[in-house]
Design an enzyme around this catalytic site. Sequence first.
Site, mmCIF file in Angstrom:
data_model
loop_
_atom_site.group_PDB
_atom_site.id
_atom_site.type_symbol
_atom_site.label_atom_id
_atom_site.label_comp_id
_atom_site.label_asym_id
_atom_site.label_seq_id
_atom_site.Cartn_x
_atom_site.Cartn_y
_atom_site.Cartn_z
ATOM 1 C CG LEU A 166 37.055 63.134 40.173
ATOM 2 C CD1 LEU A 166 36.983 64.617 39.818
ATOM 3 C CD2 LEU A 166 38.230 62.482 39.440
ATOM 4 C CG HIS B 257 38.125 55.314 19.454
ATOM 5 N ND1 HIS B 257 38.084 56.689 19.511
ATOM 6 C CD2 HIS B 257 37.485 54.981 18.306
ATOM 7 C CE1 HIS B 257 37.452 57.157 18.441
ATOM 8 N NE2 HIS B 257 37.081 56.144 17.693
ATOM 9 C CG ASP C 25 38.388 65.886 18.473
ATOM 10 O OD1 ASP C 25 38.227 64.757 17.957
ATOM 11 O OD2 ASP C 25 38.243 66.946 17.849
HETATM 12 C C1 FPP Z 1 36.861 61.646 19.448
HETATM 13 O O1 FPP Z 1 38.007 61.469 18.637
HETATM 14 C C2 FPP Z 1 36.755 60.585 20.429
HETATM 15 C C3 FPP Z 1 35.671 59.746 20.561
HETATM 16 C C4 FPP Z 1 34.486 59.834 19.690
HETATM 17 C C5 FPP Z 1 35.664 58.669 21.574
HETATM 18 C C6 FPP Z 1 36.273 58.982 22.915
HETATM 19 C C7 FPP Z 1 36.326 57.739 23.721
HETATM 20 C C8 FPP Z 1 37.382 57.312 24.470
HETATM 21 C C9 FPP Z 1 38.606 58.093 24.683
HETATM 22 C C10 FPP Z 1 37.355 55.979 25.135
HETATM 23 C C11 FPP Z 1 36.303 55.657 26.105
HETATM 24 C C12 FPP Z 1 36.076 56.633 27.198
HETATM 25 C C13 FPP Z 1 35.842 56.340 28.501
HETATM 26 C C14 FPP Z 1 35.327 57.437 29.382
HETATM 27 C C15 FPP Z 1 36.071 55.018 29.114
HETATM 28 P P1 FPP Z 1 37.804 61.297 17.073
HETATM 29 O O2 FPP Z 1 37.493 59.876 16.783
HETATM 30 O O3 FPP Z 1 36.784 62.273 16.586
HETATM 31 O O4 FPP Z 1 39.221 61.694 16.516
HETATM 32 P P2 FPP Z 1 39.544 62.420 15.118
HETATM 33 O O5 FPP Z 1 38.865 63.765 15.173
HETATM 34 O O6 FPP Z 1 41.048 62.522 15.153
HETATM 35 O O7 FPP Z 1 39.051 61.543 14.017
#
Ligand code: FPP
Length: 228
Positions: free
Chosen positions: A113, A19, A2
């Site tokens: 892993l 992201h 997050d």
């Molecule tokens: C949450 O942060 C994050 C996500 C919804 C996406 C996570 C994806 C990645 C890190 C990239 C792809 C992953 C892999 C395994 C290749 P948020 O958008 O809710 O952040 P915020 O709460 O600050 O708005």
Amino acid sequence: MDGNGRWAARHGSTRSFGHEQGIEAVRSTVEGAGEIGISYLTLFAFSTENWARPQEEVDALMNLLVYAIEQETENLLRNNVHVMVIGDTAKLPGQVREKLLNCIDRLKNNTGLTVVLALSYSSKWEIVEAVKKIASDALNHKISPDDINIGLFEKYLSTTGIPDPELLIRTSGEYRISNFLLWQIAYSELYFTEKLWPDFRKEDLFEAIADFQNRERRFGLTSEQIAG
Ligand code: FPP
């Protein structure tokens, strides 16, 4: 994982860029987990609820997944990493599913892993799916209601065969579980960090594990029982 959106806002950039920066955190965390001999690392990459985000962000995340899989498969292969996926993968765009299945297949003989990607995943969805299958098996006389117990229920979860997490790390200073592995984390240790996901590195994982190592896990017993 997050905090990508807030990281982007703080850097005057788009959420999608946040992201993208999250990929480096994934790379470092997977590397660190492999280095210290962790058996399973589950990454909550996309929730069932995330489908309701603006289409542009959903598309960017799906494209990023395809890109990350393409970029990282060779590296994962070399590092003996095995990949599994949990979630409602039927909802994923065909291209993502195809790349993912191909990646899983290429890594299937790896023995190090195991990275479990939670994609289009939510715990309530998973539990309801399990209940549906159990009800159907009971109706078809494959099981009897008397057979239903914790062990049998777990066989119907998408995490069957995967040990329950010992440690759950939530980044970005949020103190909630957000529909993640609700059944499986019954006795997990919880660790919260203010770090936003794009800033998370293997050193942060090691710090969380050092903290975990100082916890006393009692599983409902007393300290004396554990010590004995
Ligand atoms: C949450 O942060 C994050 C996500 C919804 C996406 C996570 C994806 C990645 C890190 C990239 C792809 C992953 C892999 C395994 C290749 P948020 O958008 O809710 O952040 P915020 O709460 O600050 O708005």
